[in-house]
Design an enzyme around this catalytic site. Sequence first.
Site, PDB file in Angstrom:
ATOM      1  CB  CYS A 228      -0.913   0.007   1.225  1.00 18.09           C
ATOM      2  SG  CYS A 228      -2.134  -1.303   1.182  1.00 18.09           S
ATOM      3  NE  ARG A 230       3.437   7.233  -4.377  1.00 17.79           N
ATOM      4  CZ  ARG A 230       2.363   7.447  -3.591  1.00 17.79           C
ATOM      5  NH1 ARG A 230       1.647   6.449  -3.139  1.00 17.79           N
ATOM      6  NH2 ARG A 230       2.000   8.671  -3.285  1.00 17.79           N
ATOM      7  CD  GLU A 259      -1.615   3.958  -8.719  1.00 15.15           C
ATOM      8  OE1 GLU A 259      -2.237   4.999  -8.438  1.00 15.15           O
ATOM      9  OE2 GLU A 259      -0.997   3.293  -7.877  1.00 15.15           O
ATOM     10  CG  HIS A 279      -3.427   5.052  -5.043  1.00 18.57           C
ATOM     11  ND1 HIS A 279      -2.353   5.489  -5.790  1.00 18.57           N
ATOM     12  CD2 HIS A 279      -3.168   5.472  -3.776  1.00 18.57           C
ATOM     13  CE1 HIS A 279      -1.516   6.130  -5.003  1.00 18.57           C
ATOM     14  NE2 HIS A 279      -1.989   6.138  -3.777  1.00 18.57           N
ATOM     15  CB  ALA A 282      -5.014   8.582   1.150  1.00 17.98           C
TER      16      ALA A 282
END
Length: 527
Positions: A228, A230, A259, A279, A282
């Site tokens: 989680c 990069r 991505e 992704h 966050a």
Amino acid sequence: MSKVLVSDSIDQVGIDILSQVAQVDVKIGLPPEELVRIIPEYDALMIRSGTRVTQEIIEAADNLKIIGRAGVGVDNVDIPAATRKGIVVVNSPEGNTIAAAEHALAMMLSMSRYIPDANQSVKSGKWDRKSFVGVEVYKKTLGIVGLGKIGSHFAAAAKAMGMKLLAYDPFISQERADQIGCRLVDLDLLVQESDYITLHIPKTKETYHLFNAEVFAKMKPTARLINCARGGVIDEAALADALRTGQIAGAALDVFENEPLEADSPLRELGSKIVLTPHLGASTEEAQVNVAIDVAEQIRDVLLGLPARSAVNIPGLYPDVLEKLKPYLQLAETLGNMVGQLAGGRIDFLDVRLQGELAGTKSQAVVVASLKGLLSQALRERVNYVNASIEAKERGIRVIETRDASLMDYTGSLHLEAKGSLGTHSVTGALLGDQEIRITSVDDFPINVPPTRYMLFTLHRDVPGIIGKIGSLLGSFNVNIASMQVGRKIVRGEAVMVLSLDDPLPEGILAEIIKVSGIRDAYTVTL
Ligand SMILES: NC(=O)c1ccc[n+]([C@@H]2O[C@H](COP(=O)([O-])OP(=O)(O)OC[C@H]3O[C@@H](n4cnc5c(N)ncnc54)[C@H](O)[C@@H]3O)[C@@H](O)[C@H]2O)c1
Ligand SMILES: O=C(O)CC[C@@H](O)C(=O)O
């Protein structure tokens, strides 16, 4: 009125803060060429991970004063280009730490218990209990790669769940690892012993494809990998092979080299062996509020002429102090970076000695700049003038500051000494004509050289022929020498040789240099 462009989705609370001082345009999903076209109108740009702020966009951004990244990683911003153009880049180093750590934990557990597949199965009308027999994490060994903010939080939770913790982080002290309850080991051991491996490292030259076919071959066949952090720190094709052939048992990935993940990526074809999220590390309500406030406030402040608190490329100091100290801060960062590389990754202490007129200045900024340089190999853009001292403290680096106004060989000079995994080393530097940096000693041997991108230092006995041998050796590896200088205290005694190189040193050459008779040690520094 100033104009701010928000080009990724951010929480409304951030827009409200920006609207206090600027006209805010929210335009999400702009194609790069459209961004290049409209960016000259804007004073500030606020982004998340979706917008790639390339050199082309920055070059077109004639009015831009600040780029705010609502998150940690700024690898989607061309920082050198922004710095060259005088644009402040700010981020939110801690706003989403908890969210990312919790997502990694969720990935570990859902992978272990096949939750995504079991969920899909029930929703499709089945009641299949046999296909989803999972494994427990209790008493399993967890390897944490990167024991920074997110890695440490993950460690605390995993410890509470009864996992045994190993960590690999060349920039963290044993003391800090002990506090967290992790055994600090090398990457090889971590890879071989772990049942779970979780990655919490930045994407850098050193971490690119750190997890590759060779590493997967060393992992247990029952091991599971979580990323989680990069994309790009894992070789995705090699991971797909390792999962397909049963070399490792599972993987859970939130981030990808490209991505959005390509539609035909082999990672999409691995069934219940892999859990994939787009992704989302966050993506919690709390983290999005945190990062939006953190970054919007900094944009507002900079537009009002105030300093930013988490600038990744410019010190968060008031302009008048900054203007006066700027050359010394640059000197301190350069020397910190050099001494950090000479002393090796794991630093125990840094002695910052301010000499001559520098002894009379506000030294805190100089000390912080030295630490920023020292930590820059480990933390890259994540270290800034605000967090350098805290980061150093957390890494167990003792900082000693001394002043000696009587030492006047240069108007003002700075001497840094650090003890690290490669031993104790020192560098001194001064400013020539108030601007140009000169390295004036290394390990107390007097020299006078400007810092350059690639440098080689040797410690040797000052005997005839040694310089020629090093020159020929570098020549045989096609490395061009731009300049060379020897510093010595007595003729034919111990000496230091400093070479500025046009090219980086190829792998293995340092070991060859050390074999040359008379050479005691050799070090490279890349600035
Ligand atoms: N998935 C997401 O949405 C999401 C959210 C937040 C952060 N992140 C990413 O997570 C990563 C970690 O963030 P953080 O806030 O914990 O950062 P941090 O700077 O606090 O920690 C990173 C750690 O990695 C270590 N490190 C650097 N180079 C290393 C190497 N070669 N080998 C081993 N360790 C190395 C550093 O010493 C540091 O302790 C970053 O890449 C960040 O961009 C992802
Ligand atoms: O903006 C996001 O959602 C991702 C943020 C995350 O990757 C980070 O580095 O902070």
